[in-house]
Motif scaffolding. Structure first.
Motif, PDB file in Angstrom:
ATOM      1  N   GLN A 180       0.813  -1.219   0.000  1.00 27.27           N
ATOM      2  CA  GLN A 180       0.000   0.000   0.000  1.00 27.27           C
ATOM      3  C   GLN A 180       0.854   1.280   0.000  1.00 27.27           C
ATOM      4  OE1 GLN A 180      -3.283  -0.016  -0.298  1.00 27.27           O
ATOM      5  NE2 GLN A 180      -3.393  -2.260  -0.248  1.00 27.27           N
ATOM      6  N   TYR A 181       2.163   1.136  -0.201  1.00 29.31           N
ATOM      7  CA  TYR A 181       3.031   2.312  -0.115  1.00 29.31           C
ATOM      8  C   TYR A 181       2.647   3.413  -1.115  1.00 29.31           C
ATOM      9  CZ  TYR A 181       7.229   5.208   0.000  1.00 29.31           C
ATOM     10  OH  TYR A 181       8.104   6.275   0.096  1.00 29.31           O
ATOM     11  N   PRO A 182       2.367   3.123  -2.406  1.00 23.16           N
ATOM     12  CA  PRO A 182       1.941   4.208  -3.314  1.00 23.16           C
ATOM     13  C   PRO A 182       0.677   4.930  -2.838  1.00 23.16           C
ATOM     14  CG  PRO A 182       2.560   2.270  -4.571  1.00 23.16           C
ATOM     15  CD  PRO A 182       2.516   1.850  -3.136  1.00 23.16           C
ATOM     16  N   ALA A 183      -0.295   4.157  -2.311  1.00 24.95           N
ATOM     17  CA  ALA A 183      -1.518   4.788  -1.817  1.00 24.95           C
ATOM     18  C   ALA A 183      -1.244   5.607  -0.558  1.00 24.95           C
ATOM     19  CB  ALA A 183      -2.575   3.712  -1.529  1.00 24.95           C
ATOM     20  N   VAL A 184      -0.331   5.144   0.297  1.00 30.45           N
ATOM     21  CA  VAL A 184       0.012   5.897   1.505  1.00 30.45           C
ATOM     22  C   VAL A 184       0.681   7.213   1.129  1.00 30.45           C
ATOM     23  CG1 VAL A 184       1.461   5.878   3.573  1.00 30.45           C
ATOM     24  CG2 VAL A 184       0.162   3.833   2.955  1.00 30.45           C
TER      25      VAL A 184
END
Length: 633
Positions: free
Chosen positions: A347-351
C-alpha cells in the motif's frame, strides 16, 4: 373463553384441497412419522383402507426416521393431503384431539432437544444465549409448544450430561489406539487464571484424529513437578500410559521437565515456536529496528484517524490497489512484523498519495511523522525476501490433519541453505541472516531429539532421500522395529489364554453301532493316480527370521520412487499395509507426532471466545466441558 373451531394442530400444518398434491417436503413430516410411522408401498392399500374406515394406521417399527420421497408423500407413504384430511376429521370431531396433540408435543420436544445437542457444543456463549429475552421470544414465535431450557438447566444438567457421553465415547475410542502423541501448553484467561490444555493425536483407519483431553485450571504453582502430576493423572484417566512416547510442547523449561517427569520418553520442542524465537532476534538488529520504527507511526495514524482512512481508500481505488487495511505488528504474534512490512510495501503508493492531500498534511499529528525514503523501501523489500521462507514454514507446520514431525529437519535444512552468506549480500542482508543462523545453530542438537527427527524423516516417503537422513538411521530403525516386534509377540504370548484340549465325546449307542464306514466313490482320474496321490506332500515355506524380513521391507521401501511434497503420506502408508506390514505399523509412531504445539494454541482462541470479558468468572469446570464439547463433537 370461546371454543376454538379447529384444533391447535393446524397452527403447524396446512390442509390442502382434496385433489391437490404437494410437491415439496412439508415440515409436519416429523409429526406424521410419530403418529403413523413409516408405511411401505406393500401395505399402502391396507393403510388407505384403515383411513377410509376411520381407523388410525398401524405404526411401523421404523417410525423414528422421517421418510423423504420425490412425490409429496408423508411419513406414512401416503399423499400428505390424505393424512392431513384424516387428522382434520379426527380433530374436528373433538374425540382424539388430545392424543394427536400429545404426539405433536413429543415430536416437537424431541426435535428441538436434538437440535440443542448440535448447537450447544458449537456455541461458545450458549449460557448467555439461553437467557437472552429476544432469543427466547424468537423461539416462542417459532414453536409455542417447546419449552426452551434455562441457564441453570443448561449449565447443571444438559452440558454435564453431554460431556459425560462425549467423555465415555472418547475413552472407548482411545482403548483401541495402538500409538498416541500429546501436545500441551498453558494459557491465562482475562481473570488471570492459568489453564493448561492437553490434546491427543492418533490414527483411526489411517486418518489423523486430534482430540482435546482436558483444559484444567492450575490450582498450584506451575512448576515442572506439578505439571507432571497433571499430565500423569490425565494419562491414567484416558488409559494412555503405555501408548504415549512423545509430547510436543513449547520451549518453556517447566514443560520440558514436566514431560520427562511424567514418564514420557521424549519432549519435542514446537518448531514454529522455535522458529519464531529465532526470527525475533532479527528485530534487535539496529538497521531492522530503525526501519520498523519509521513504519509504525504512519500505520498507527492511518488506522486511528477516520479522515486518513477515507483518504487512503480513495487513493487505493484511484491507483488500483487492494482495499486492505494497514497492519500493526504485535510482539507476541508470530510473523506479525513480516505481515506489517508486506502490507505497508503493498500500500506504499496509496500511503504516499494520501499523505500529499492537504486535508492530511495540515494535521499536526501527521506533521510529526517521519517520512520514509526510497532507501527505506528497498530495505523493506529485502527484508521481505529474507523473511518469506520462515513465514511459509510457520504456516505449513501449523497444519493439524497431516503428519509434520518428518518435515522439521528438511525445512530446517532448507532454511540453513536460504540463510547462507553470498558474495552479493550487503551488510543489511548479512546482519539479518547471521542473527537467525546463530540462534538456529543451537536448536535440535540433543542426540535423542535429533535421532527421533531423523527416523521420522526417513519414514516419510517425501524426504527419505534427503541430505538430512544419515545412512546409520536405517540400522537404528531396524533395531527399533525388531525390539518392538519381539516385545509385542512376547506380550501376546503371555496374555494368550491356554487352549483347552478337546475331550472326545462318545457317540450314543456307539457300542451297538457296527455299521462299516462307507468309502467315498473315486472318480476315474482318482482311480488311475490313486497310488501317486497318496504320496503328495504339501510344500511349506520356512518363515524368514524377523530381522531379515525387516531388512527386506527397508530395501523395498528405499527403492520406491520419491513422492512429491504435496502428496498424502497417510494414504501412502495405508496402501502399503500388505506390502510393508512391519514398516507401516512402526511408521504410525512417527506419523502421529506433530512438529508444533499449534493444536493446543488453537484451543486458546476458542477459550478466549468462551471466557470473554462479560464471562470472566465462568466456572473452570464449565470452561473445561465447553471446550471439550466444542472440539470433540
Amino acid at each position: 373463553m370461546p371454543r376454538r373451531p379447529f384444533s391447535r394442530l393446524w397452527d403447524h400444518v396446512t390442509k390442502l384441497p382434496q385433489n391437490q398434491i404437494e410437491t415439496t417436503p412439508h415440515p409436519a413430516s416429523a409429526i406424521l412419522t410419530a403418529m403413523f410411522g413409516i408405511v411401505s408401498e406393500q401395505n399402502n392399500d391396507q393403510v388407505q383402507a384403515n383411513l377410509n374406515a376411520g381407523q388410525p394406521p398401524k405404526t411401523s417399527p421404523a417410525s423414528t426416521t422421517v421418510a423423504s420421497t420425490s412425490k409429496c408423500t408423508s411419513a406414512t407413504g401416503l399423499p400428505f393431503h390424505t393424512c392431513c384430511e384424516y387428522i382434520w376429521q379426527k380433530c374436528h370431531d373433538n374425540k382424539d384431539e388430545s392424543f394427536y396433540l400429545s404426539q405433536a408435543d413429543k415430536v416437537f420436544t424431541r426435535e428441538a432437544a436434538r437440535s440443542n445437542s448440535k448447537i450447544i457444543p458449537l456455541h461458545c456463549q450458549i449460557l448467555t444465549s439461553v437467557d437472552d429475552p429476544y432469543f427466547r421470544a424468537l423461539l416462542r414465535e417459532c414453536n409455542q409448544v417447546y419449552q426452551f431450557p434455562g441457564r441453570d438447566e443448561v449449565s447443571e444438567r444438559i452440558i454435564p450430561q453431554m460431556y459425560e457421553v462425549a467423555l465415555l465415547k472418547l475413552k472407548d475410542e482411545l482403548k483401541n489406539v495402538e500409538y498416541a502423541a500429546l501436545t500441551g501448553d498453558g494459557w491465562t484467561s482475562r481473570a488471570a487464571d492459568h489453564y493448561m490444555t492437553l490434546t491427543v493425536h492418533y490414527l483411526k483407519d489411517w486418518t489423523m484424529q486430534v482430540r482435546v483431553l482436558q483444559t484444567l485450571k492450575a490450582k498450584v504453582s506451575q512448576t515442572g513437578n506439578n505439571i507432571a502430576a497433571e499430565i500423569k493423572e490425565c494419562l491414567t484417566e484416558f488409559s494412555l500410559e503405555a501408548k504415549v512416547d512423545v509430547m510436543t510442547t513449547d520451549n518453556a523449561r517447566a514443560m520440558v521437565n514436566a514431560t520427562k517427569a511424567a514418564g514420557i520418553k521424549l519432549s519435542l520442542n514446537c518448531f514454529a515456536h522455535t522458529l519464531n524465537l529465532s526470527t525475533q532476534k532479527v528485530m534487535h538488529v539496529p538497521t531492522v529496528s530503525s526501519m520498523l520504527a519509521i513504519m509504525r507511526p504512519p500505520i498507527t495514524y492511518f488506522r486511528n484517524s477516520y479522515l486518513a482512512k477515507v483518504v487512503l481508500k480513495e487513493k487505493q481505488v484511484a491507483l488500483g490497489k487492494p482495499n486492505h487495511t494497514l497492519i500493526l505488528d504485535c510482539k507476541t504474534r508470530w510473523n506479525s512484523s513480516y505481515l506489517m512490512v508486506e502490507r505497508f510495501v503493498e500500500q506504499y503508493p496509496a500511503v504516499v498519495a494520501a499523505s500529499l492531500k492537504e486535508r492530511i498534511k495540515k494535521k499536526d499529528s501527521f506533521k510529526r511523522q517521519q517520512k520514509c525514503s526510497d532507501k527505506d523501501v528497498e530495505k523493506m523489500e529485502c527484508f521481505l525476501d529474507l523473511m518469506k521462507l520462515p513465514y511459509i514454514i510457520t504456516v505449513t507446520m501449523s497444519s493439524e490433519k497431516r503428519p509434520t514431525s518428518g518435515q522439521v529437519l528438511p525445512m530446517l535444512h532448507k532454511l540453513e541453505q536460504h540463510l547462507a552468506d553470498k558474495e552479493e549480500d550487503d551488510k543489511f542482508t548479512k546482519d539479518i541472516k547471521s542473527s537467525i543462523r546463530e540462534d538456529l545453530s543451537a536448536r535440535y542438537r540433543e542426540a535423542e531429539r535429533r535421532e527421533f527427527l531423523e527416523e521420522a524423516t526417513a519414514l516419510d516417503p517425501r524426504f527419505k532421500g534427503s541430505a538430512v537422513v544419515p545412512m546409520d538411521v536405517w540400522d537404528r530403525l531396524t533395531n527399533r522395529i525388531e525390539v518392538s516386534e519381539s516385545h509385542m509377540s512376547t506380550v501376546l504370548k503371555n496374555t494368550e489364554p491356554d487352549k483347552a484340549v478337546p475331550v472326545p465325546v462318545p457317540h450314543e449307542n456307539s457300542d451297538d453301532d457296527t455299521t462299516p464306514v462307507k468309502k467315498p466313490r473315486l472318480s476315474a482320474m482318482e482311480e488311475i493316480f490313486e497310488d501317486e496321490d497318496d504320496d503328495v506332500v504339501a510344500y511349506v515355506e520356512t518363515a524368514l527370521p524377523l530381522r531379515l524380513r525387516i531388512q527386506q521391507e527397508m530395501l523395498l521401501f528405499r527403492a520406491l520412487p520419491k513422492m512429491k511434497s504435496s502428496d498424502d503420506v497417510l494414504a501412502f502408508w495405508q496402501g502399503k499395509v500388505d506390502e510393508l506390514p512391519l514398516l507401516s505399523r512402526h511408521a504410525k509412531k512417527y506419523l502421529i507426532v506433530p512438529g508444533t504445539s499449534v493444536p493446543s494454541e488453537r484451543i486458546f482462541s476458542t477459550a478466549g471466545d468462551i471466557v470473554s470479558a462479560e464471562r470472566a468468572r465462568l466456572d473452570p469446570d464449565s470452561v473445561n466441558m465447553l471446550l471439550f464439547l466444542n472440539k470433540n463433537t
